[in-house]
Motif scaffolding. Structure first.
Motif, PDB file in Angstrom:
ATOM      1  N   PHE A  30      52.366  63.313 -55.988  1.00 14.21           N
ATOM      2  CA  PHE A  30      52.095  63.942 -57.281  1.00 14.21           C
ATOM      3  C   PHE A  30      52.883  63.256 -58.394  1.00 14.21           C
ATOM      4  N   ALA A  31      54.144  62.924 -58.129  1.00 20.42           N
ATOM      5  CA  ALA A  31      54.985  62.282 -59.133  1.00 20.42           C
ATOM      6  C   ALA A  31      54.382  60.959 -59.608  1.00 20.42           C
ATOM      7  N   ILE A  32      53.730  60.245 -58.697  1.00 24.43           N
ATOM      8  CA  ILE A  32      53.086  58.981 -59.065  1.00 24.43           C
ATOM      9  C   ILE A  32      51.783  59.249 -59.814  1.00 24.43           C
ATOM     10  N   ASN A  33      50.969  60.151 -59.296  1.00 25.64           N
ATOM     11  CA  ASN A  33      49.652  60.405 -59.903  1.00 25.64           C
ATOM     12  C   ASN A  33      49.742  60.993 -61.299  1.00 25.64           C
ATOM     13  N   ILE A  34      50.760  61.805 -61.561  1.00 27.28           N
ATOM     14  CA  ILE A  34      50.867  62.418 -62.883  1.00 27.28           C
ATOM     15  C   ILE A  34      51.164  61.364 -63.944  1.00 27.28           C
ATOM     16  N   LEU A  35      51.674  60.216 -63.518  1.00 27.16           N
ATOM     17  CA  LEU A  35      51.908  59.122 -64.462  1.00 27.16           C
ATOM     18  C   LEU A  35      50.606  58.650 -65.104  1.00 27.16           C
ATOM     19  N   SER A  36      49.494  58.812 -64.371  1.00 23.78           N
ATOM     20  CA  SER A  36      48.203  58.356 -64.894  1.00 23.78           C
ATOM     21  C   SER A  36      47.778  59.146 -66.128  1.00 23.78           C
ATOM     22  N   VAL A  37      48.312  60.351 -66.288  1.00 23.11           N
ATOM     23  CA  VAL A  37      47.981  61.179 -67.449  1.00 23.11           C
ATOM     24  C   VAL A  37      48.758  60.720 -68.682  1.00 23.11           C
ATOM     25  N   PHE A  38      50.000  60.278 -68.465  1.00 24.33           N
ATOM     26  CA  PHE A  38      50.876  59.952 -69.589  1.00 24.33           C
ATOM     27  C   PHE A  38      50.960  58.454 -69.890  1.00 24.33           C
ATOM     28  N   THR A  42      52.227  52.361 -66.648  1.00 16.84           N
ATOM     29  CA  THR A  42      53.280  52.715 -65.692  1.00 16.84           C
ATOM     30  C   THR A  42      52.676  53.105 -64.356  1.00 16.84           C
ATOM     31  N   PHE A  43      51.581  53.859 -64.401  1.00 20.31           N
ATOM     32  CA  PHE A  43      50.888  54.240 -63.173  1.00 20.31           C
ATOM     33  C   PHE A  43      50.436  53.002 -62.410  1.00 20.31           C
ATOM     34  N   ASN A  44      49.884  52.023 -63.106  1.00 17.09           N
ATOM     35  CA  ASN A  44      49.448  50.784 -62.471  1.00 17.09           C
ATOM     36  C   ASN A  44      50.614  50.044 -61.824  1.00 17.09           C
ATOM     37  N   GLU A  45      51.724  49.943 -62.542  1.00 13.30           N
ATOM     38  CA  GLU A  45      52.885  49.221 -62.031  1.00 13.30           C
ATOM     39  C   GLU A  45      53.443  49.885 -60.772  1.00 13.30           C
ATOM     40  N   VAL A  46      53.604  51.200 -60.833  1.00 19.00           N
ATOM     41  CA  VAL A  46      54.149  51.932 -59.683  1.00 19.00           C
ATOM     42  C   VAL A  46      53.185  51.870 -58.497  1.00 19.00           C
ATOM     43  N   SER A  47      51.887  52.011 -58.758  1.00 19.60           N
ATOM     44  CA  SER A  47      50.885  51.964 -57.691  1.00 19.60           C
ATOM     45  C   SER A  47      50.875  50.594 -57.016  1.00 19.60           C
ATOM     46  N   HIS A  48      51.029  49.552 -57.815  1.00 15.07           N
ATOM     47  CA  HIS A  48      51.047  48.196 -57.241  1.00 15.07           C
ATOM     48  C   HIS A  48      52.282  48.002 -56.366  1.00 15.07           C
ATOM     49  N   PHE A  49      53.414  48.509 -56.826  1.00 14.89           N
ATOM     50  CA  PHE A  49      54.632  48.417 -56.020  1.00 14.89           C
ATOM     51  C   PHE A  49      54.462  49.165 -54.701  1.00 14.89           C
ATOM     52  N   MET A  50      53.947  50.387 -54.775  1.00 13.80           N
ATOM     53  CA  MET A  50      53.762  51.198 -53.569  1.00 13.80           C
ATOM     54  C   MET A  50      52.765  50.549 -52.612  1.00 13.80           C
ATOM     55  N   GLY A  51      51.796  49.832 -53.168  1.00 13.31           N
ATOM     56  CA  GLY A  51      50.750  49.240 -52.343  1.00 13.31           C
ATOM     57  C   GLY A  51      51.077  47.878 -51.783  1.00 13.31           C
ATOM     58  N   THR A  52      52.203  47.296 -52.206  1.00  9.75           N
ATOM     59  CA  THR A  52      52.532  45.939 -51.746  1.00  9.75           C
ATOM     60  C   THR A  52      53.917  45.824 -51.113  1.00  9.75           C
ATOM     61  N   PHE A  53      54.799  46.778 -51.356  1.00 11.95           N
ATOM     62  CA  PHE A  53      56.148  46.706 -50.782  1.00 11.95           C
ATOM     63  C   PHE A  53      56.061  46.890 -49.266  1.00 11.95           C
ATOM     64  N   TRP A  54      56.582  45.941 -48.519  1.00 13.10           N
ATOM     65  CA  TRP A  54      56.356  45.897 -47.071  1.00 13.10           C
ATOM     66  C   TRP A  54      56.926  47.108 -46.338  1.00 13.10           C
ATOM     67  N   VAL A  55      58.053  47.655 -46.802  1.00 12.93           N
ATOM     68  CA  VAL A  55      58.637  48.825 -46.134  1.00 12.93           C
ATOM     69  C   VAL A  55      57.678  50.008 -46.207  1.00 12.93           C
ATOM     70  N   ILE A  56      57.079  50.185 -47.369  1.00 13.26           N
ATOM     71  CA  ILE A  56      56.133  51.291 -47.551  1.00 13.26           C
ATOM     72  C   ILE A  56      54.874  51.070 -46.725  1.00 13.26           C
ATOM     73  N   GLN A  57      54.361  49.839 -46.729  1.00 11.48           N
ATOM     74  CA  GLN A  57      53.100  49.544 -46.059  1.00 11.48           C
ATOM     75  C   GLN A  57      53.212  49.529 -44.539  1.00 11.48           C
ATOM     76  N   TYR A  58      54.281  48.957 -44.012  1.00  8.80           N
ATOM     77  CA  TYR A  58      54.364  48.729 -42.571  1.00  8.80           C
ATOM     78  C   TYR A  58      55.319  49.664 -41.829  1.00  8.80           C
ATOM     79  N   VAL A  59      56.106  50.436 -42.572  1.00  9.13           N
ATOM     80  CA  VAL A  59      57.023  51.383 -41.931  1.00  9.13           C
ATOM     81  C   VAL A  59      56.660  52.819 -42.303  1.00  9.13           C
ATOM     82  N   LEU A  60      56.700  53.102 -43.606  1.00 11.88           N
ATOM     83  CA  LEU A  60      56.478  54.485 -44.040  1.00 11.88           C
ATOM     84  C   LEU A  60      55.026  54.926 -43.895  1.00 11.88           C
TER      85      LEU A  60
END
Length: 228
Positions: A30-38, A42-60
């Motif tokens: 929710f904290a990430i998605n609500i950025l899309s309203v404001f 910023t929403f694009n930047e955070v989404s790209h980080f979440m979608g490419t950072f290896w710890v998030i993709q391959y561990v979490l």
């Protein structure tokens, strides 16, 4: 692990831990998605980080998928065992008198939430996996050949909330998620032994969370539907 899950108390404790884990993820989502309203940028930047950072993709991400599957499977197992253990007469008389609608229908609301999650996976997760790992495009750009095209995440989000039927399905799902959380949050804390002097505070927090977070997702969906 199998020994813990063989007992009723162990299954409830494992169910509670998975529920608390998913609640943390839901708040982060929710904290990430609500950025899309404001701030779309910023929403694009955070989404790209979440979608490419290896710890998030391959561990979490694998841990999250396991947590989702485990929570729903364990929920159906617990409901089946509870139903199997109840006598018919008790189910017809005492149960509705001594419990809330939410507690009696956790399986129903959980099944609807599961259906929503499948829709959400089809809408967002599967296309993202296809783009990154099948097509091989990890740029996150609207047009990979044009570095000035900008990230695609905000555009994809807006597009998904264009059709009123899809928006209606999301809104209904989050209403039922709220009902599910209103009972599930307290049950999770009780199952892990947090029913002490902090119980009153936890109940207040659980109500704010159970109503506020799903309501926030509804606002996001309606905002993008009506403004685009």
């Amino acid at each position: 692990m199998s020994g813990i899950l063989n007992s009723s108390i162990g299954r409830k404790f494992a169910m509670a831990l998975s529920a608390l884990f998913l609640m943390v993820f839901l708040l982060q989502h929710f904290a990430i998605n609500i950025l899309s309203v404001f701030s779309p940028d910023t929403f694009n930047e955070v989404s790209h980080f979440m979608g490419t950072f290896w710890v998030i993709q391959y561990v979490l991400q694998p841990v999250l998928i396991f947590g989702v599957v485990f929570h729903f499977v364990m929920g159906f197992v617990l409901e089946y065992k509870n139903w199997n253990a109840r006598q018919v007469g008790y189910a017809k008389t005492s149960r509705s008198a001594n419990s809330t609608w939410m507690s009696r229908n956790m399986l129903l609301t959980g099944a609807v939430v599961l259906a929503f999650m499948i829709l959400h996976f089809i809408d967002f997760w599967i296309p993202e996996i296809n783009t990154k790992y099948i097509v091989g495009d990890t740029s996150g750009l609207i047009d990979p050949a044009n570095t000035e095209s900008g990230f695609r995440y905000y555009e994809e989000l807006v597009h998904k909330f264009h059709h009123p039927l899809r928006v209606g399905a999301y809104v209904l799902s989050f209403v039922l998620l709220s009902l599910h959380l209103l009972h599930g949050f307290n049950s999770a804390f009780q199952s892990v032994g947090a029913n002490n002097k902090y119980t009153k505070g936890l109940k207040g927090f659980s109500k704010v969370y159970a109503i506020g977070v799903p309501l926030g997702f509804v606002v996001i969906a309606l905002f993008h539907h009506f403004t685009h």
